[in-house]
Design a protein around this motif. Structure first.
Motif, short mmCIF file in Angstrom:
data_model
loop_
_atom_site.label_atom_id
_atom_site.label_comp_id
_atom_site.label_asym_id
_atom_site.label_seq_id
_atom_site.Cartn_x
_atom_site.Cartn_y
_atom_site.Cartn_z
N VAL A 176 -1.57 10.87 9.79
CA VAL A 176 -1.04 9.17 10.13
C VAL A 176 -0.03 9.09 11.17
CG1 VAL A 176 -0.09 6.98 9.04
CG2 VAL A 176 -1.94 8.60 7.70
N ALA A 177 0.80 9.82 11.26
CA ALA A 177 1.93 9.54 12.18
C ALA A 177 1.14 9.72 13.63
CB ALA A 177 2.99 10.56 11.98
N ALA A 178 0.52 10.89 13.60
CA ALA A 178 -0.15 11.40 14.90
C ALA A 178 -1.09 10.48 15.42
CB ALA A 178 -0.61 12.63 14.85
N VAL A 179 -1.92 9.86 14.47
CA VAL A 179 -2.93 8.87 15.01
C VAL A 179 -2.13 7.37 15.42
CG1 VAL A 179 -4.72 7.32 14.05
CG2 VAL A 179 -4.84 9.85 13.60
N ALA A 180 -1.35 7.04 14.55
CA ALA A 180 -0.19 6.00 14.84
C ALA A 180 0.23 5.84 16.07
CB ALA A 180 0.67 5.63 13.77
N GLY A 181 0.97 7.20 16.61
CA GLY A 181 1.36 7.40 17.75
C GLY A 181 0.49 7.31 18.93
N GLY A 182 -0.72 7.80 18.74
CA GLY A 182 -1.73 7.84 19.82
C GLY A 182 -2.40 6.43 20.15
N TYR A 183 -2.45 5.61 18.81
CA TYR A 183 -3.01 4.26 19.03
C TYR A 183 -1.81 3.55 19.90
CZ TYR A 183 -3.62 -0.48 17.58
OH TYR A 183 -3.70 -2.16 17.64
#
Length: 257
Positions: A241-248
């Motif tokens: 979730v942290a990686a995807v949120a950062g990417g977004y």
């Protein structure tokens, strides 16, 4: 309706790029083949194992030994799905066609994750059954306590590894930079931190160390991990979730390059 069109477009992108298809195929072959080999060797050497190793022998986890290399292919797949468009310059066209960046990113993630989930589940079950066949009398059965959870969890683990890699690749954009960080992270840093006594308490909260807990049925004798199988998968999910949120967030606030 727009979302369905974007999803269809992302599916076309993934299946039309040979490297992504071959990478998934490699993940299956490597995971199953290495799992069978390690299972056969474990069966042959079981009687000569130290007593402590025999007492904590986990036939289910042994059959997933190939997952260590199989996840490498999943990392490459996740990175390529995202960064191919950056390396070719197609990202400008994609974002011009789908200006809502959240729709663009999450459609890509959803299509890739669904594909990896199917492949990961098939790989996990195949690895289990073929690995147990190699273990002979030391085998486990799918109906044994905790085994179905571990096999199902193996497919989830492969899926989360790929999605985590997609999130990191979205942040970094460069395939070389993404792989240059992810490969050492999973295959060097994580192993060092997880096996050195001074850093073991830190290492057990890294995504692969925590997530792989879901595939273990028989706990090790000296195991002091403060969470269980689902707790470990939950920790891994937080990393994803942290990686995807950062990417977004980065995709939303910067120009396409």
């Amino acid at each position: 309706m727009v979302v369905l069109q974007v999803i269809r477009s992302e599916w076309t992108k993934i299946r039309s790029v040979a490297s992504t298809v071959w990478t998934l195929g490699l993940a299956v072959v490597v995971t199953v083949a290495l799992g069978m080999l390690i299972s056969a060797l474990s069966n042959h050497q079981f009687d000569s194992m130290p007593e402590n190793e025999r007492l904590s022998f986990d036939p289910t986890f042994i059959s997933f030994a190939g997952m260590t290399l199989g996840q490498l292919a999943m990392i490459v797949f996740g990175v390529l799905v995202v960064s191919n468009e950056y390396s070719t310059g197609m990202i400008r066209t994609s974002l011009a066609a789908v200006p809502r960046r959240g729709t663009f990113l999450f459609s890509k993630l959803a299509v890739a994750a669904a594909l990896v989930l199917v492949v990961g589940m098939a790989t996990s079950f195949a690895t289990f059954f073929l690995g147990q066949a190699m273990l002979g009398t030391h085998r486990a059965h799918l109906g044994d306590p905790g085994v179905l959870r571990a096999v199902f969890g193996g497919g989830l683990y492969m899926t989360l590894i790929a999605v985590f890699s997609m999130g990191v690749a979205t942040m970094l954009r460069s395939p070389m930079l993404s792989l240059g960080i992810l490969m050492p992270f999973f295959f060097l840093i994580s192993n060092i931190l997880g096996n050195v006594s001074a850093t073991k308490k830190v290492g057990q909260y890294l995504p692969d160390q925590a997530g792989s807990r879901i595939m273990r049925v028989v706990p090790r004798i000296d195991d002091s991990t403060p969470y269980g199988p689902w707790g470990g998968l939950g920790i891994m999910l937080l990393w994803v979730v942290a990686a995807v949120a950062g990417g977004y967030l980065l995709l939303r606030h910067r120009d396409a390059q």
